[in-house]
Design an enzyme around this catalytic site. Structure first.
Site, PDB file in Angstrom:
ATOM      1  N   ASN A  87      41.517  48.204  90.325  1.00 36.11           N
ATOM      2  CA  ASN A  87      39.598  48.194  90.005  1.00 36.11           C
ATOM      3  C   ASN A  87      39.790  49.156  88.344  1.00 36.11           C
ATOM      4  OD1 ASN A  87      39.159  46.407  91.594  1.00 36.11           O
ATOM      5  ND2 ASN A  87      38.963  48.084  93.323  1.00 36.11           N
ATOM      6  N   LYS A 124      50.789  43.614  89.934  1.00 36.09           N
ATOM      7  CA  LYS A 124      49.635  43.588  90.663  1.00 36.09           C
ATOM      8  C   LYS A 124      50.641  43.118  92.265  1.00 36.09           C
ATOM      9  CE  LYS A 124      45.524  41.769  92.489  1.00 36.09           C
ATOM     10  NZ  LYS A 124      44.381  40.746  92.083  1.00 36.09           N
ATOM     11  N   HIS A 176      34.476  37.764  83.045  1.00 37.89           N
ATOM     12  CA  HIS A 176      35.151  38.821  83.252  1.00 37.89           C
ATOM     13  C   HIS A 176      35.194  40.009  82.733  1.00 37.89           C
ATOM     14  CE1 HIS A 176      35.843  41.348  86.318  1.00 37.89           C
ATOM     15  NE2 HIS A 176      36.947  41.359  86.904  1.00 37.89           N
ATOM     16  N   GLU A 219      42.824  41.859  80.924  1.00 39.70           N
ATOM     17  CA  GLU A 219      43.327  42.286  82.339  1.00 39.70           C
ATOM     18  C   GLU A 219      44.826  42.468  82.033  1.00 39.70           C
ATOM     19  OE1 GLU A 219      42.488  42.956  85.369  1.00 39.70           O
ATOM     20  OE2 GLU A 219      39.966  41.765  85.949  1.00 39.70           O
ATOM     21  N   ARG A 229      46.061  50.724  96.240  1.00 37.36           N
ATOM     22  CA  ARG A 229      45.160  49.163  95.428  1.00 37.36           C
ATOM     23  C   ARG A 229      43.928  48.709  94.722  1.00 37.36           C
ATOM     24  NH1 ARG A 229      45.661  43.439  98.539  1.00 37.36           N
ATOM     25  NH2 ARG A 229      44.077  41.709  96.454  1.00 37.36           N
ATOM     26  N   LYS A 231      42.105  38.826  96.991  1.00 35.36           N
ATOM     27  CA  LYS A 231      41.556  38.625  97.774  1.00 35.36           C
ATOM     28  C   LYS A 231      40.614  36.831  97.590  1.00 35.36           C
ATOM     29  CE  LYS A 231      40.290  43.758  96.110  1.00 35.36           C
ATOM     30  NZ  LYS A 231      39.702  44.217  95.084  1.00 35.36           N
ATOM     31  N   HIS A 260      36.945  48.272  86.829  1.00 33.01           N
ATOM     32  CA  HIS A 260      35.465  47.318  87.106  1.00 33.01           C
ATOM     33  C   HIS A 260      34.348  48.166  87.515  1.00 33.01           C
ATOM     34  CE1 HIS A 260      39.088  44.816  86.153  1.00 33.01           C
ATOM     35  NE2 HIS A 260      38.609  44.177  87.144  1.00 33.01           N
ATOM     36  N   HIS A 297      31.619  45.799  86.588  1.00 30.94           N
ATOM     37  CA  HIS A 297      30.327  44.726  88.017  1.00 30.94           C
ATOM     38  C   HIS A 297      29.693  44.712  87.562  1.00 30.94           C
ATOM     39  CE1 HIS A 297      34.569  44.146  90.648  1.00 30.94           C
ATOM     40  NE2 HIS A 297      34.576  42.933  89.742  1.00 30.94           N
ATOM     41  N   GLU A 311      43.484  47.363 100.354  1.00 39.49           N
ATOM     42  CA  GLU A 311      42.443  48.275  99.895  1.00 39.49           C
ATOM     43  C   GLU A 311      42.770  49.562  99.781  1.00 39.49           C
ATOM     44  OE1 GLU A 311      40.867  47.435  95.902  1.00 39.49           O
ATOM     45  OE2 GLU A 311      39.469  46.319  97.596  1.00 39.49           O
ATOM     46  N   ARG A 342      38.115  29.286 110.949  1.00 44.19           N
ATOM     47  CA  ARG A 342      39.331  30.037 111.204  1.00 44.19           C
ATOM     48  C   ARG A 342      40.188  30.276 110.666  1.00 44.19           C
ATOM     49  NH1 ARG A 342      36.688  29.282 116.657  1.00 44.19           N
ATOM     50  NH2 ARG A 342      35.407  30.330 116.301  1.00 44.19           N
TER      51      ARG A 342
END
Length: 357
Positions: A241, A223, A261, A182, A237, A140, A244, A248, A233, A119
């Protein structure tokens, strides 16, 4: 040495500079000394190149190392379970500290492992790519599913990000291109003057180490400011993206790891600029062509092959596609786009690219 502080629910520092890895035993001695185990989850290719340097900075703590596949191959359910099996076999506990050593893929994987093992255990990001200046900051974590990228994950902040410039010196050309994508994304959503600086590069090899560290610091600052405002998000936020949604989809369509990427993000930003009817598009396409981004790939991928993946994007709804678009540099926004408009813009962009290559 450059240093930034990320003010999230659990604040932490980002250290950037050559030799930064030596700060682990200096600034984070208390955390590492209190751990019953220190475990490095390492990209196998990065480990071959740089593991001795990291181990040398951790000699007082006798770390155990688990290697995972290089690149996107690390972000699989199999790798995730293999990491947990290693931690359990080594009798790790809630007092274990994990270090993520590699690019963004290993950072995403190791962060997800750290967030779920018993956890949650502490972890430190030790990124080794330009691209990871984005993924290592903000908390993330994720692995991929065959039907979509980053679909299984958590929000879980690191205790620190230690970004050693020495590790960037062995990056191959395609990884430099990937990382700079990026960086320029952060400029598009924040600062026109900085964007102009980046657009002036016609060969990334002309960039000095100090220049690169300066660009990375700016990108991380952009960022971290957004993450501090919207850690989970729920709003702004999502602007991170930019580019993206299509990126993706391309990665999933081609198969993860077939295209870097960042190279996919450049194609996605071009598409977002087309959807935005942005005057920046011609200049951006020329920059991408000069710096050898694979624009021609779009001419070989029909829209209807990518649409199913875009519909699975986390910003999408059951009825429509949501894209991060650009009003002007520094003014991103989210707009709902119909499939018909999305296809028309895609076809127009493909035609433009065919004419210029």
């Amino acid at each position: 040495m450059r240093e930034l502080r990320v003010e999230t629910e659990h604040p932490y520092k980002v250290h950037i500079g050559q030799g930064a890895v030596k700060l682990l035993s200096k600034h984070y001695r208390e955390l590492l000394t209190a751990a019953d185990q220190v475990v490095v989850i390492a990209d196998s290719q990065v480990a071959d190149l740089h593991l001795p340097q990291l181990i040398g900075a951790l000699t007082d703590f006798q770390p155990k190392v688990f290697r995972v596949p290089a690149g996107e191959g690390a972000k699989s359910a199999e790798s995730f379970m293999d990491c947990h099996s290693f931690l359990l076999s080594e009798n790790c506990s809630r007092n274990t500290v994990i270090l993520a050593f590699g690019g963004g893929a290993v950072g995403d994987l190791a962060g997800f492992v750290a967030s779920t093992f018993m956890r949650g255990v502490p972890f430190i990001q030790v990124p080794t790519t330009i691209l990871a200046h984005d993924s290592a900051v903000g908390g993330k974590t994720a692995i991929n599913h065959p039907l979509g990228k980053n679909m299984i994950g958590t929000f879980y902040q690191p205790r620190a990000v230690v970004y050693d410039g020495d590790f960037l010196q062995t990056l191959p050309e395609n990884e430099i291109r990937s990382g700079m994508a990026e960086v320029i994304k952060h400029a598009f959503i924040s600062n026109e003057g900085w964007l102009d600086e980046l657009m002036a590069y016609q060969d990334f090899s002309s960039m000095s180490g100090q220049e690169l560290e300066g660009h990375l610091e700016k990108g991380i600052a952009v960022k971290s400011a957004i993450v501090e405002e919207d850690e989970f998000e729920g709003g702004v936020r999502k602007f991170l993206n930019f580019g993206h949604t299509l990126a993706h989809a391309i990665e999933a369509h081609l198969g993860y790891g077939k295209l870097t990427h960042g190279e996919a993000v450049v194609l996605g930003m071009a598409y977002a600029l087309e959807l935005s009817e942005s005057p920046q598009l011609p200049r951006f396409l020329n920059w991408a062509k000069v710096n050898r981004y694979p624009l021609s790939l779009l001419t070989h991928m029909p829209f209807d092959e990518l649409l199913p993946y875009m519909k699975k994007d986390k910003k999408a709804t059951a009825a429509a596609l949501n894209f991060v678009l650009l009003g002007s540099v520094g003014r991103p926004y989210i707009e709902t786009i119909t499939e018909q408009r999305a296809q028309a813009a895609y076809d127009k962009l493909r035609k433009t690219i065919k004419e210029m290559i």
